[in-house]
Design an enzyme around this catalytic site. Structure first.
Site, short mmCIF file in Angstrom:
data_model
loop_
_atom_site.label_atom_id
_atom_site.label_comp_id
_atom_site.label_asym_id
_atom_site.label_seq_id
_atom_site.Cartn_x
_atom_site.Cartn_y
_atom_site.Cartn_z
N ASP A 191 5.91 2.20 2.63
CA ASP A 191 4.88 2.25 1.61
C ASP A 191 3.57 1.69 2.19
OD1 ASP A 191 4.75 2.81 -1.55
OD2 ASP A 191 3.51 1.07 -1.13
N TYR A 319 -5.19 0.45 -3.80
CA TYR A 319 -5.41 1.89 -3.79
C TYR A 319 -6.91 2.20 -3.79
CZ TYR A 319 -0.47 2.58 -4.70
OH TYR A 319 0.90 2.59 -4.59
N HIS A 375 12.78 5.57 -1.01
CA HIS A 375 11.55 4.86 -0.70
C HIS A 375 11.76 3.36 -0.51
CE1 HIS A 375 7.23 4.32 -0.65
NE2 HIS A 375 7.30 3.44 -1.62
#
Length: 398
Positions: A191, A319, A375
């Site tokens: 990630d 982000y 993930h």
């Protein structure tokens, strides 16, 4: 006393959430106002209402945060001031060969991402630091450092712009070199951790001995002057675009207006849980049944780290910052640190990525097609991940 506690500027840390925070949480959960739902829609529109009712009831009636605290505090944790920001991290020294009897434990920094936390790595720290106690070879021991990203968990929350994945990588490089005294070390991540550790290898090649990834953290340059994409690479690009269209809404809002989203998620524990749990279901290899991969206690322990620290706003800002300072390779560039890649079949946006795509960006020395997992590899398939990390770094030990 560990080496970390003896290092200047490093202080031991224990989690001890005030009871007032837990009382406030209980009151908020009791007052949860649930939304309606399209009949029979399951998870199609987002987090399923029946599951959320079940999870909130468990949170109120059965989940024991104090028990979770004991488990978390069994991991040696520290705090250090690095470039003006408090960094929280696990630091466990490896139990390898005695001095003069074989290679010393290899320093290894492991970075998590969103919506995870340092807790993701709880099941792999022991096997990596003390392989002999977990059926492995003591020569494979690591000194393991697992920081909480800035703005995540118990690390400090930046109040100025610019804390991008590149900046986090620089901060972690300073932690390893200047705070803990390691001049060469390995890095591992998935990630955001894949982006952060790849940036460390790119920007600090003199420090990074090897890079191990379970998600591709850097996109290769594919502009003029590069070989044309193969059919497999073109198919992968279409698949990745389709994933972004269907699953990438969270990236758009967190990358553009994180502050607006944060009001609801900071105020409502049910809202926070729904936002995070949906990702753990969608991104894991659970076949649509989230508790095939994670228990309620695991899910809630991770969610609680976000809740008790109030860090959802500062975590999702990563982000926003990444959009403004991305990791971009130029024509002819690749990350030259020896790299190993663990390809888990249910990785987000990556399932089916051809090896050749990674080789465009990385000095790829090992590529492992995993039989299962998604993930959250360290939580879903800790043994598979540990085995691959050991095997890759075994070739890089001095």
């Amino acid at each position: 006393m560990t080496a970390a506690s003896a290092t200047a500027g490093v202080r031991p840390f224990r989690i001890d959430v005030p009871e007032t925070v837990l009382s406030d949480l209980r009151e908020r959960l009791q007052r949860t106002r649930f939304p309606g739902e399209i009949r029979g829609s399951g998870w199609t529109y987002g987090t399923n209402l029946d599951y959320m009712r079940e999870l909130i009831a468990y949170w109120l009636e059965q989940f024991d945060w104090r028990k979770a605290e004991v488990g978390l505090n069994a991991l040696p944790q520290f705090m250090a001031r690095v470039n003006g920001l408090d960094l929280h991290f696990i630091y466990m020294r490896g139990k390898g060969h005695l001095p003069g009897k074989g290679p010393a434990p290899l320093p290894l920094l492991i970075s998590h991402g969103w919506p995870g936390s340092f807790y993701e790595m709880a099941g792999i720290v022991g096997p990596l630091t003390d392989p002999a106690a977990h059926g492995g070879d003591p020569a494979d021991a690591f000194d393991v450092v697992v920081p909480s990203l800035p703005g995540y968990g118990f690390s400090g929350q930046p109040d100025e712009p610019g804390m991008s994945p590149l900046a986090v990588g620089d901060l972690f490089a300073t932690l390893m070199r200047d705070t803990l005294g390691y001049q060469r070390f390995g890095v591992q991540g998935g990630d955001w951790g894949a982006v952060i550790t790849a940036s460390m290898a790119y920007r600090h090649p003199e420090l990074v001995q090897g890079l191990h990834l379970n998600m591709l953290g850097v996109r290769p340059y594919t502009g003029p002057g590069t070989p044309p994409l193969t059919e497999a690479e073109q198919a992968f690009m279409k698949q990745a675009d389709a994933w972004r269209q269907e699953e990438g809404g969270y990236q758009a809002i967190q990358g553009t207006r994180p502050q607006t989203l944060a009001y609801g998620l900071t105020d409502s524990p049910a809202g926070l849980a729904a936002w995070i749990v949906e990702k753990f279901r969608a991104w894991s290899d659970c076949g649509g049944e989230i508790e095939r991969s994670f228990t309620k206690d695991q899910l809630l322990t991770n969610i609680m780290i976000y809740w008790v620290t109030g860090c959802i706003n500062s975590s999702i800002r990563l982000y926003y910052e990444s959009r403004r300072q991305p990791l971009l390779l130029k024509q002819g560039e690749k990350i030259m640190a020896p790299t190993g890649f663990a390809a888990f079949p249910h990785e987000i946006g990556m399932s089916g990525a051809p090896r050749s795509w990674a080789e465009r960006a990385l000095n790829l020395q090992r590529w492992t097609e995993m039989p299962r997992g998604g993930h959250f590899a360290a939580m879903e398939e800790p043994e598979l991940l540990v085995d691959d990390i050991r095997a890759f770094f075994r070739t890089l030990r001095g």
